[in-house]
Design a protein around this motif. Structure first.
Motif, short mmCIF file in Angstrom:
data_model
loop_
_atom_site.label_atom_id
_atom_site.label_comp_id
_atom_site.label_asym_id
_atom_site.label_seq_id
_atom_site.Cartn_x
_atom_site.Cartn_y
_atom_site.Cartn_z
N GLY A 131 0.86 -1.19 0.00
CA GLY A 131 0.00 0.00 0.00
C GLY A 131 0.89 1.24 0.00
N LYS A 132 0.53 2.23 -0.81
CA LYS A 132 1.43 3.38 -0.93
C LYS A 132 0.77 4.68 -0.49
CE LYS A 132 2.93 0.82 -4.91
NZ LYS A 132 1.90 -0.22 -4.83
N ILE A 133 1.49 5.42 0.34
CA ILE A 133 1.09 6.79 0.65
C ILE A 133 2.18 7.66 0.04
CG2 ILE A 133 0.77 8.49 2.50
CD1 ILE A 133 -0.35 6.23 4.23
N VAL A 134 1.80 8.55 -0.85
CA VAL A 134 2.80 9.31 -1.59
C VAL A 134 2.81 10.76 -1.12
CG1 VAL A 134 3.67 9.87 -3.90
CG2 VAL A 134 2.25 7.84 -3.59
N CYS A 135 3.98 11.21 -0.66
CA CYS A 135 4.13 12.60 -0.21
C CYS A 135 4.68 13.42 -1.38
CB CYS A 135 5.09 12.69 0.97
SG CYS A 135 4.55 11.74 2.39
N VAL A 136 3.99 14.48 -1.74
CA VAL A 136 4.45 15.30 -2.86
C VAL A 136 4.64 16.75 -2.41
CG1 VAL A 136 3.42 13.84 -4.64
CG2 VAL A 136 2.05 15.69 -3.65
N ARG A 137 5.52 17.45 -3.14
CA ARG A 137 5.77 18.86 -2.80
C ARG A 137 5.05 19.78 -3.77
NH1 ARG A 137 12.17 18.01 -2.75
NH2 ARG A 137 11.48 17.26 -4.78
N THR A 138 4.77 19.28 -4.98
CA THR A 138 4.16 20.11 -6.02
C THR A 138 3.14 19.28 -6.80
OG1 THR A 138 5.79 19.43 -7.64
CG2 THR A 138 6.32 21.41 -6.37
N LEU A 139 2.30 19.97 -7.58
CA LEU A 139 1.34 19.26 -8.44
C LEU A 139 2.05 18.44 -9.51
CD1 LEU A 139 -1.44 21.97 -8.88
CD2 LEU A 139 -1.66 19.74 -7.77
N ARG A 140 3.20 18.96 -9.96
CA ARG A 140 3.95 18.23 -10.99
C ARG A 140 4.42 16.87 -10.43
NH1 ARG A 140 8.72 20.55 -14.76
NH2 ARG A 140 6.97 21.70 -15.57
N GLU A 141 4.88 16.86 -9.17
CA GLU A 141 5.30 15.59 -8.56
C GLU A 141 4.11 14.63 -8.45
OE1 GLU A 141 8.91 17.24 -5.72
OE2 GLU A 141 7.32 16.04 -4.81
N TYR A 142 2.94 15.20 -8.10
CA TYR A 142 1.73 14.38 -8.00
C TYR A 142 1.45 13.68 -9.33
CZ TYR A 142 -3.30 13.55 -8.34
OH TYR A 142 -4.52 12.98 -8.61
N GLU A 143 1.47 14.46 -10.40
CA GLU A 143 1.20 13.90 -11.74
C GLU A 143 2.23 12.84 -12.10
OE1 GLU A 143 -1.35 14.17 -13.42
OE2 GLU A 143 -2.32 15.94 -12.58
N ASP A 144 3.49 13.13 -11.76
CA ASP A 144 4.58 12.22 -12.09
C ASP A 144 4.41 10.88 -11.36
OD1 ASP A 144 7.09 11.50 -13.18
OD2 ASP A 144 8.00 11.88 -11.22
N PHE A 145 4.14 10.93 -10.04
CA PHE A 145 3.97 9.68 -9.27
C PHE A 145 2.72 8.93 -9.75
CE2 PHE A 145 6.84 11.32 -5.87
CZ PHE A 145 7.65 10.20 -5.78
N ARG A 146 1.66 9.66 -10.05
CA ARG A 146 0.40 9.02 -10.48
C ARG A 146 0.64 8.18 -11.74
NH1 ARG A 146 -5.12 10.64 -11.96
NH2 ARG A 146 -4.11 11.93 -13.54
N ARG A 147 1.48 8.70 -12.60
CA ARG A 147 1.80 8.01 -13.85
C ARG A 147 2.64 6.74 -13.60
NH1 ARG A 147 5.64 9.48 -16.68
NH2 ARG A 147 5.97 11.48 -15.67
N ARG A 148 3.55 6.83 -12.61
CA ARG A 148 4.51 5.74 -12.41
C ARG A 148 4.03 4.64 -11.46
NH1 ARG A 148 8.92 9.11 -10.02
NH2 ARG A 148 9.96 7.15 -9.63
N ILE A 149 3.01 4.93 -10.69
CA ILE A 149 2.60 3.99 -9.63
C ILE A 149 1.88 2.79 -10.21
CG2 ILE A 149 0.26 4.56 -8.84
CD1 ILE A 149 1.63 5.33 -6.17
N ARG A 150 2.20 1.59 -9.68
CA ARG A 150 1.50 0.39 -10.11
C ARG A 150 0.47 0.03 -9.03
NH1 ARG A 150 3.92 -5.51 -10.54
NH2 ARG A 150 2.12 -6.55 -11.41
#
Ligand code: SF4
Length: 287
Positions: A131-150
């Motif tokens: 299970g993943k909880i993703v901490c982001v600093r910016t919206l760009r990081e959010y988009e980037d992790f959303r794309r890479r997460i399985r």
């Protein structure tokens, strides 16, 4: 008494983990430790025993120091080395890079309801059993992790106020805890069901993998005898147990073992085999 496990290497496999695992991932200074602190205190208050593991992203990092007694023990070949003080026990495992994976890391934890990982992003992102909880600093990081997460993320969160669906860490630690508990309870139940399945991933049911059938049973879409091996069990004429645990076999293997063993027994002096006998063989180390 707190215990520290010190290990080297970090390669994670694809088998389901033995206990639920939640990873808090994100870049430096994104709030991972703040989230983990909040989760640990709330989860332990609710009665969960929590183990944690942190990936130290610093090449060659060691807690042990050259010249210390523990260092000399390890240098002489001891593995692990255990250092015990009046307040803390540290278990130092000397393992080469890549010698440890998430599953063997779990074997170092005697008992816990869940393991929380800090970091390990590269591997965690690819592992759908975590299970993943993703901490982001910016919206760009959010988009980037959303794309890479399985698989699904339990939550995206930030120390900043970035707006929906990114939760503010300061205001939403309770929501993050509820999501973590929901995940842990679901995983615990799936892992219990998995214990009742053969765990062979033989691909002979429509779910192809035992874990997928366990998930379907948990969600009420399937039942245990949707497993092809469990379904044929009542019809099998051979049953094998190893150290008291049943070894799951299919009809083909059952017949091969039955015919071979009865064939061998039939050659023994004074033994007549008709084919409808019940035969029991026990092999043990008893002297
Ligand atoms: S038939 Fe049973 S053992 Fe084979 S994959 Fe399905 S659940 Fe697993």
């Amino acid at each position: 008494m707190p215990t520290t496990f010190l290990c080297e290497g970090a390669e994670m496999g694809e088998r389901p983990t033995r206990i639920p695992v939640i990873a808090v991932i994100g870049y430096k200074e994104s709030g991972k430790t703040t989230v983990i602190e909040g989760l640990i205190s709330r989860l332990t208050e609710r009665g969960y025993s929590v183990a944690t593991a942190k990936h130290i992203d610093q090449k060659g990092f060691r807690i042990d120091r050259e010249g210390k007694d523990t260092w000399r023990h390890a240098a002489s070949g001891a593995n692990p080395v255990i250092a015990v003080s009046d307040v803390e026990t540290t278990v130092i495992h000397r393992k080469g890079l890549g010698a440890l994976n998430l599953r063997s890391l779990l074997d170092l934890i005697p008992k816990a309801d869940l393991l929380i990982l800090e970091g390990f992003s590269k591997i965690v992102l690819e592992d759908k059993h975590i299970g993943k909880i993703v901490c982001v600093r910016t919206l760009r990081e959010y988009e980037d992790f959303r794309r890479r997460i399985r698989g699904e993320a339990l939550a995206f969160c930030s120390l900043e106020t970035l707006g929906e669906p990114i939760l503010s860490v300061k205001e939403n630690l309770s929501t993050l805890t509820e999501r973590a508990i929901e995940y842990v309870e679901r995983r615990k139940s799936i892992l219990e069901i998995l214990d009742s399945l053969p765990n062979l991933d033989c691909g002979k049911c429509q779910y192809r993998r035992c874990e997928s059938l366990a998930e379907a049973i948990h969600d009420g879409r399937a039942k245990l005898d949707d497993c092809a091996l469990i379904k044929v069990r009542p019809r099998l004429k051979t049953r094998i147990t190893l150290n008291g645990v049943e070894v799951h076999i299919n009809q083909f293997i059952s017949e091969i073992v039955r015919r071979s063993v009865l064939g061998m027994i039939s050659t023994l002096k004074g033994v007549e085999i008709r084919g409808d006998e019940t035969l029991q063989i026990e092999i043990s180390q008893r002297k």
